[in-house]
Design a protein around this motif. Structure first.
Motif, mmCIF file in Angstrom:
data_model
loop_
_atom_site.group_PDB
_atom_site.id
_atom_site.type_symbol
_atom_site.label_atom_id
_atom_site.label_comp_id
_atom_site.label_asym_id
_atom_site.label_seq_id
_atom_site.Cartn_x
_atom_site.Cartn_y
_atom_site.Cartn_z
ATOM 1 N N SER A 1 41.331 59.013 51.732
ATOM 2 C CA SER A 1 40.515 59.356 52.274
ATOM 3 C C SER A 1 40.388 58.159 50.999
ATOM 4 O O SER A 1 40.340 57.699 49.958
ATOM 5 N N GLY A 2 38.151 57.601 51.247
ATOM 6 C CA GLY A 2 37.751 56.727 50.898
ATOM 7 C C GLY A 2 38.931 54.726 50.700
ATOM 8 O O GLY A 2 39.475 54.906 52.488
ATOM 9 N N GLU A 3 38.362 53.788 49.957
ATOM 10 C CA GLU A 3 38.713 52.898 50.098
ATOM 11 C C GLU A 3 39.423 51.629 49.443
ATOM 12 O O GLU A 3 39.264 51.913 48.282
ATOM 13 N N VAL A 4 40.887 51.555 49.275
ATOM 14 C CA VAL A 4 41.288 50.916 48.290
ATOM 15 C C VAL A 4 41.340 49.083 48.518
ATOM 16 O O VAL A 4 41.457 48.460 49.674
ATOM 17 N N LYS A 5 41.232 48.614 47.754
ATOM 18 C CA LYS A 5 41.459 47.011 47.501
ATOM 19 C C LYS A 5 42.225 46.497 46.884
ATOM 20 O O LYS A 5 42.912 46.553 45.861
ATOM 21 N N ILE A 6 42.291 45.669 47.890
ATOM 22 C CA ILE A 6 43.771 44.562 47.702
ATOM 23 C C ILE A 6 43.511 43.627 46.743
ATOM 24 O O ILE A 6 43.706 42.167 47.607
ATOM 25 N N MET A 7 43.847 42.966 45.111
ATOM 26 C CA MET A 7 43.257 42.165 44.152
ATOM 27 C C MET A 7 44.781 41.122 44.490
ATOM 28 O O MET A 7 45.924 41.523 44.375
#
Ligand code: 1OR
Ligand code: 1OR
Length: 314
Positions: free
Chosen positions: A217-223
């Motif tokens: 659940s939720g959101e993951v940002k790839i940087m």
């Protein structure tokens, strides 16, 4: 008389199984068994807690169960070349690594290694099977053992709960569609769950990799920072993509055997399922083709963003 007695006991057990499960699934009916406690000094308990902090199999235990696990664990010192486990033998203990490097040997071939962290020896205890691999210490080391009875009472019992919790979700993950139902269950048995808060870093670019993530659940940002521009002052992290429920990340370093190619951050509260590299190798082999196909797309996008795909290949 014996058959009557056996019949009676069987019926009684059957009735108990039938009644106990649905009415009170969490009833601790084995609580009458004597508990294993190995006394420890404060210093030992500290080291043990540190060694167990990232053990995935312990991640879904409640506090009371976890503390019973810690009580039951005992320290064991190992010498170079010592076989901690022999393939084909019956399972006695589960082990958490305090320190040392251990080879994983299957049918005489070294297929992997534990480097000063992780755990092993869960399979024979979970599934009542012979040991699936030989584990050899390559140097002086120390382990924490957990006896079979305590492992079954706490970890195996908790697996039933885990299956109920994650079965539906795991079935919905596109990557895992090609697995058999029993393989998905085995994945659930060994996975851990981790929570992250807003902006928390989950993966650091350049780090050595030892696990794989699926977003629950939720959101993951790839940087990503460009490695080819590493000397430039303007080498800021660039957002390259986001992952949401059912998507995975952290596979690239495991598949290519290289450091993490990008960093990952939580956006708001995030829950991830985590699978260690050994379970990844053992259970997700058949999903690797899908991952590799997607990795080919990473390269194309890398060229578009940084003007070169050097960063993924090097
Ligand atoms: P066990 O109780 O069977 C040996 O005792 C342990 O080695 C096993 O539990 C696992 O914890 C650990 N295949 C089987 N067992 C493995 C593997 C493995 N890796 C670690 N163990 N792999 C597949 C080999 C064909 C993974 C290799 C990275
Ligand atoms: P990892 O183990 O290298 C970082 O740890 C993770 O970010 C990586 O696995 C992937 O799961 C994930 N390039 C590299 N890594 C990516 C990319 C990516 N997208 C997701 N990850 N792309 C090309 C770079 C411009 C794809 C952009 C859509």
């Amino acid at each position: 008389w014996r058959t009557i007695l056996e019949d009676y006991l069987k019926k009684k057990k059957y009735k108990k199984d039938l009644c106990a499960e649905p009415l009170n699934p969490d009833e601790d009916d084995e609580d009458t068994e004597p508990r294993v406690v190995h006394p420890k000094t404060d210093e030992q308990r500290c080291r043990l807690q540190e060694a167990c902090r990232d053990i995935l199999l312990f991640k879904t235990l409640d506090q009371e169960q976890f503390s019973q696990v810690l009580d039951a664990m005992f320290e064991s010192i190992v010498k170079p070349q010592e076989h901690v486990i022999d393939q084909g033998h019956d399972g006695d203990n589960f082990y958490v690594i305090e320190r040392g490097v251990y080879d994983i040997v299957v049918s005489g071939k070294c297929v992997g290694q534990y480097n000063n962290k992780g755990s092993f020896g869960e399979l024979a205890l979970m599934y009542n099977t012979p040991r699936a691999a030989t584990i050899v210490a390559t140097q002086d080391g120390a382990l924490w053992g957990l006896d079979r009875a305590t492992f079954r009472r706490l970890i195996v019992k908790n697996n039933a709960k885990k299956r109920r919790m994650y079965e539906c979700f795991i079935e919905s993950v596109p990557l895992l569609k090609s697995l058999e139902a029993t393989e998905r269950m085995k994945l659930v048995d060994v996975l851990g769950a981790k929570q992250f808060t807003d902006a928390e870093r989950i993966i650091t670019q350049g780090d050595k990799a030892d696990c794989f993530y699926i977003v629950e659940s939720g959101e993951v940002k790839i940087m990503m920072k460009s490695k080819t521009k590493a000397d430039h002052a303007d080498n800021a992290e660039v957002e390259i993509t986001r992952c949401t429920r059912g998507q995975y990340f952290g596979e690239l370093a495991l598949v290519t055997n290289k450091p993490r190619a990008a960093s990952a951050y939580a956006v708001g509260d995030v829950k991830c399922l985590v699978i260690d590299i050994q379970a990844f190798e053992r259970l997700l082999g058949s999903c690797k083709e899908i991952m590799k196909r997607n990795i080919a797309h990473y390269e194309e996008q890398l060229v578009a963003l940084f003007g070169s795909s050097m960063d993924l290949r090097d």
